[in-house]
Design an enzyme around this catalytic site. Structure first.
Site, PDB file in Angstrom:
ATOM      1  N   PHE A 134       7.137 -11.329  40.673  1.00  0.00           N
ATOM      2  CA  PHE A 134       6.734  -9.994  40.228  1.00  0.00           C
ATOM      3  C   PHE A 134       7.871  -8.990  40.235  1.00  0.00           C
ATOM      4  O   PHE A 134       7.806  -7.966  39.552  1.00  0.00           O
ATOM      5  CB  PHE A 134       5.559  -9.481  41.071  1.00  0.00           C
ATOM      6  CG  PHE A 134       5.926  -8.857  42.389  1.00  0.00           C
ATOM      7  CD1 PHE A 134       5.955  -7.481  42.543  1.00  0.00           C
ATOM      8  CD2 PHE A 134       6.216  -9.648  43.488  1.00  0.00           C
ATOM      9  CE1 PHE A 134       6.273  -6.896  43.760  1.00  0.00           C
ATOM     10  CE2 PHE A 134       6.530  -9.074  44.708  1.00  0.00           C
ATOM     11  CZ  PHE A 134       6.566  -7.696  44.847  1.00  0.00           C
ATOM     12  N   LYS A 135       8.929  -9.283  40.988  1.00  0.00           N
ATOM     13  CA  LYS A 135      10.052  -8.341  41.033  1.00  0.00           C
ATOM     14  C   LYS A 135      10.674  -8.142  39.644  1.00  0.00           C
ATOM     15  O   LYS A 135      11.283  -7.115  39.371  1.00  0.00           O
ATOM     16  CB  LYS A 135      11.108  -8.824  42.026  1.00  0.00           C
ATOM     17  CG  LYS A 135      10.587  -9.112  43.441  1.00  0.00           C
ATOM     18  CD  LYS A 135      10.038  -7.893  44.131  1.00  0.00           C
ATOM     19  CE  LYS A 135       9.423  -8.219  45.481  1.00  0.00           C
ATOM     20  NZ  LYS A 135      10.352  -8.555  46.532  1.00  0.00           N
ATOM     21  N   ASP A 136      10.514  -9.138  38.760  1.00  0.00           N
ATOM     22  CA  ASP A 136      11.043  -9.004  37.401  1.00  0.00           C
ATOM     23  C   ASP A 136      10.426  -7.825  36.660  1.00  0.00           C
ATOM     24  O   ASP A 136      11.052  -7.252  35.767  1.00  0.00           O
ATOM     25  CB  ASP A 136      10.761 -10.268  36.586  1.00  0.00           C
ATOM     26  CG  ASP A 136      11.556 -11.473  37.056  1.00  0.00           C
ATOM     27  OD1 ASP A 136      12.710 -11.300  37.454  1.00  0.00           O
ATOM     28  OD2 ASP A 136      11.003 -12.592  37.022  1.00  0.00           O
ATOM     29  N   THR A 150      13.445 -10.324  45.514  1.00  0.00           N
ATOM     30  CA  THR A 150      14.190  -9.173  45.006  1.00  0.00           C
ATOM     31  C   THR A 150      15.634  -9.538  44.708  1.00  0.00           C
ATOM     32  O   THR A 150      16.198  -9.118  43.688  1.00  0.00           O
ATOM     33  CB  THR A 150      14.148  -8.005  46.012  1.00  0.00           C
ATOM     34  OG1 THR A 150      12.836  -7.458  46.035  1.00  0.00           O
ATOM     35  CG2 THR A 150      15.119  -6.903  45.628  1.00  0.00           C
ATOM     36  N   LEU A 162      12.555  -4.893  38.023  1.00  0.00           N
ATOM     37  CA  LEU A 162      14.006  -5.089  38.015  1.00  0.00           C
ATOM     38  C   LEU A 162      14.539  -5.434  36.636  1.00  0.00           C
ATOM     39  O   LEU A 162      15.750  -5.450  36.424  1.00  0.00           O
ATOM     40  CB  LEU A 162      14.394  -6.157  39.035  1.00  0.00           C
ATOM     41  CG  LEU A 162      14.379  -5.616  40.470  1.00  0.00           C
ATOM     42  CD1 LEU A 162      14.442  -6.744  41.487  1.00  0.00           C
ATOM     43  CD2 LEU A 162      15.529  -4.641  40.691  1.00  0.00           C
TER      44      LEU A 162
END
Length: 496
Positions: A112-114, A147, A117
């Site tokens: 989900f960090k994509d 992350t 980011l």
């Protein structure tokens, strides 16, 4: 439109624009930037239910990032949410049993960090231009697993930047580690540290707040910024997918635009679930936010005893991105809950630093009414993976499984009846050994290639591009250092 400003949780007079907040990452006083006020959206769900992800991103972010021009913001969005994602929907909502899963793992690093980011480097680069800032930006970040890779992928070879990532040695999955150690980019640096995530993050925050180091960087025309959710530019893009999930429910005829929806969020650093709270504050019909913890129950215990107590053993689990005892984003929520009292906030944070514990004032409890704390231990998590596979033929990663089990518990305890969304934060391909063991397979002694092939047979889902690329990627980084060596390493890369 009125210019939105952001203030520090530790000094309400420390006001900056959105672009300045994104460039700085953390406030100079050690606090985190929050909106000076929350914009109030009045969603037209007939219209929003037809929005693409890019259109929804502009709808939400334009309310916060008011010093970015429409052209610049749309350009950042379009560059971020492109064919890096393996589906045009970017974040599809999938029916799994009686719940819906918001799949946030279709980006370049299958986590989900994509979602945030992918856009942060573009927001930061544009912010530098807007503020006539010609400093080299040193991105300094600690990661509990996802992350680091997502940030390095976003900032790789971006002119005028370097990124330094620290992760706990032995505290991430082998796939997460390999993703980081094979990252391309001459400006990317990653190190394992002998300690846990909290140790690494505490040292990163200390370096951010080291005035002497800041002066040294300034003399070299460099400055620190952050890529984790302490940076408001990482947090606000996460608000988008809560609106997008609701819009998909409207499009499916599940809700009509007025009915509340409950979200269950696997929670470590508190940024993901805080984005859900921010979504509610600006007009999304959110019912309850179920804060799902693993065996590291510091947040679950807070919601039971109203005391934040980090004085406990740190447990390594099969959901490593949640193995956190100091949830840095919780400072923002605490700040809102205590009436934005900066002096009290500083006092409570000082107690946490000195004694490892603070007690929430009684009057502030009512401001956590949107949250329900729950937890699932490792055995419950593994059983949930097996149960959902048996019932719905759907394979979850361990973090999503924690959330799924916690929703069941919260539903039984609280009588939840709203439509429910499980926030699915990672692909099962990031954690093949844990998932296969949960499904009853023996994984002892098997390498990642064998594990991934077995998992593909279980899921019936083709390997994501991130896994295909990983198979032949050469190792580019491999160094392990002690926590007290982090400062020297940072100075060597950032100052000299």
């Amino acid at each position: 439109m009125r210019l939105m400003q952001f203030k520090s949780t530790r000094d309400a007079t420390n006001l900056v624009s959105a672009s300045q907040a994104i460039l700085q990452g953390l406030a100079a006083d050690g606090g985190l930037f929050v909106p000076q006020e929350f914009p109030q959206l009045k969603p037209d769900w007939d219209q929003l239910s037809q929005f693409s992800y890019q259109e929804m991103a502009y709808y939400v972010l334009s309310a916060f990032l008011t010093d970015y021009s429409e052209a610049d913001l749309r350009d950042c969005i379009n560059q971020a949410y492109d064919d890096k994602f393996d589906t045009d929907l970017i974040a599809p909502l999938v029916k799994v049993g009686d719940n819906y899963h918001l799949e946030l793992f279709h980006g370049a690093t299958i986590a989900f960090k994509d979602m945030a980011l992918s856009i942060l480097p573009y927001l930061m680069k544009k912010a530098a231009e807007m503020n006539d800032n010609h400093n080299e930006i040193i991105i300094l970040t600690a990661t509990s697993g996802d992350t680091g890779k997502a940030a390095m992928a976003g900032f790789a070879d971006v002119p005028g930047t370097k990124i330094i990532v620290f992760y706990p040695n032995g505290g991430v999955s082998t796939i997460q580690e390999k993703q980081m150690l094979t990252q391309k980019g001459d400006n990317t640096f990653v190190l394992a540290v002998e300690g846990n995530f909290d140790d690494a993050q505490t040292e990163v925050k200390r370096l951010f707040n080291d005035d002497q180091l800041k002066d040294q960087l300034a003399m070299a025309d460099r400055q620190f910024s952050s890529a984790n959710s302490m940076n408001i530019g990482r947090l606000l893009p996460q608000v988008v997918y809560y609106f997008y999930a609701y819009a998909q429910l409207v499009a499916k005829g599940v809700v009509d635009g007025s009915q509340a929806v409950d979200f269950t969020v696997p929670t470590g650093n508190f940024g993901n679930i805080l984005a859900g709270y921010y979504a509610k504050r600006i007009g999304l019909p959110v019912g309850k936010l179920v804060c799902a913890s693993n065996d590291n129950t510091v947040l679950y215990d807070f919601f039971k005893a109203w005391s934040y107590d980090k004085n406990r053993d740190f447990k390594l689990t099969i959901s490593p991105s949640m193995d956190i005892l100091i949830s840095s984003n919780f400072e923002r929520m605490l700040y809102h809950a205590i009436g934005e009292d900066t002096e009290l906030l500083k006092e409570l944070m000082a107690r946490l630093d000195q004694d490892g514990v603070y007690q929430l004032p009684a009057y502030a409890k009512e401001n956590f009414v949107d949250f329900i704390g729950q937890y699932a231990d490792e055995q419950e998590t593994m059983a949930e993976i097996a149960q959902v596979k048996a019932e719905a033929n759907y394979v979850m990663d361990p973090h999503t499984a924690v959330a799924s089990k916690c929703y069941r518990k919260a539903q039984a305890a609280e009588g939840l009846s709203n439509p429910s969304v499980i926030v699915s934060t990672a692909s099962p391909y990031k954690f093949p050994a844990a998932v296969l063991e949960s499904l009853g397979q023996d994984t002892l002694g098997l390498d990642d290639d064998v594990l991934l092939n077995r998992l593909q047979a279980e899921t019936g889902v083709p390997f994501p591009p991130a896994i295909q690329e990983l198979k032949d990627a050469p190792m580019r980084h491999r160094q392990v250092i002690a926590i007290d060596q982090m400062e020297g390493y940072v100075k060597e890369l950032a100052v000299k």
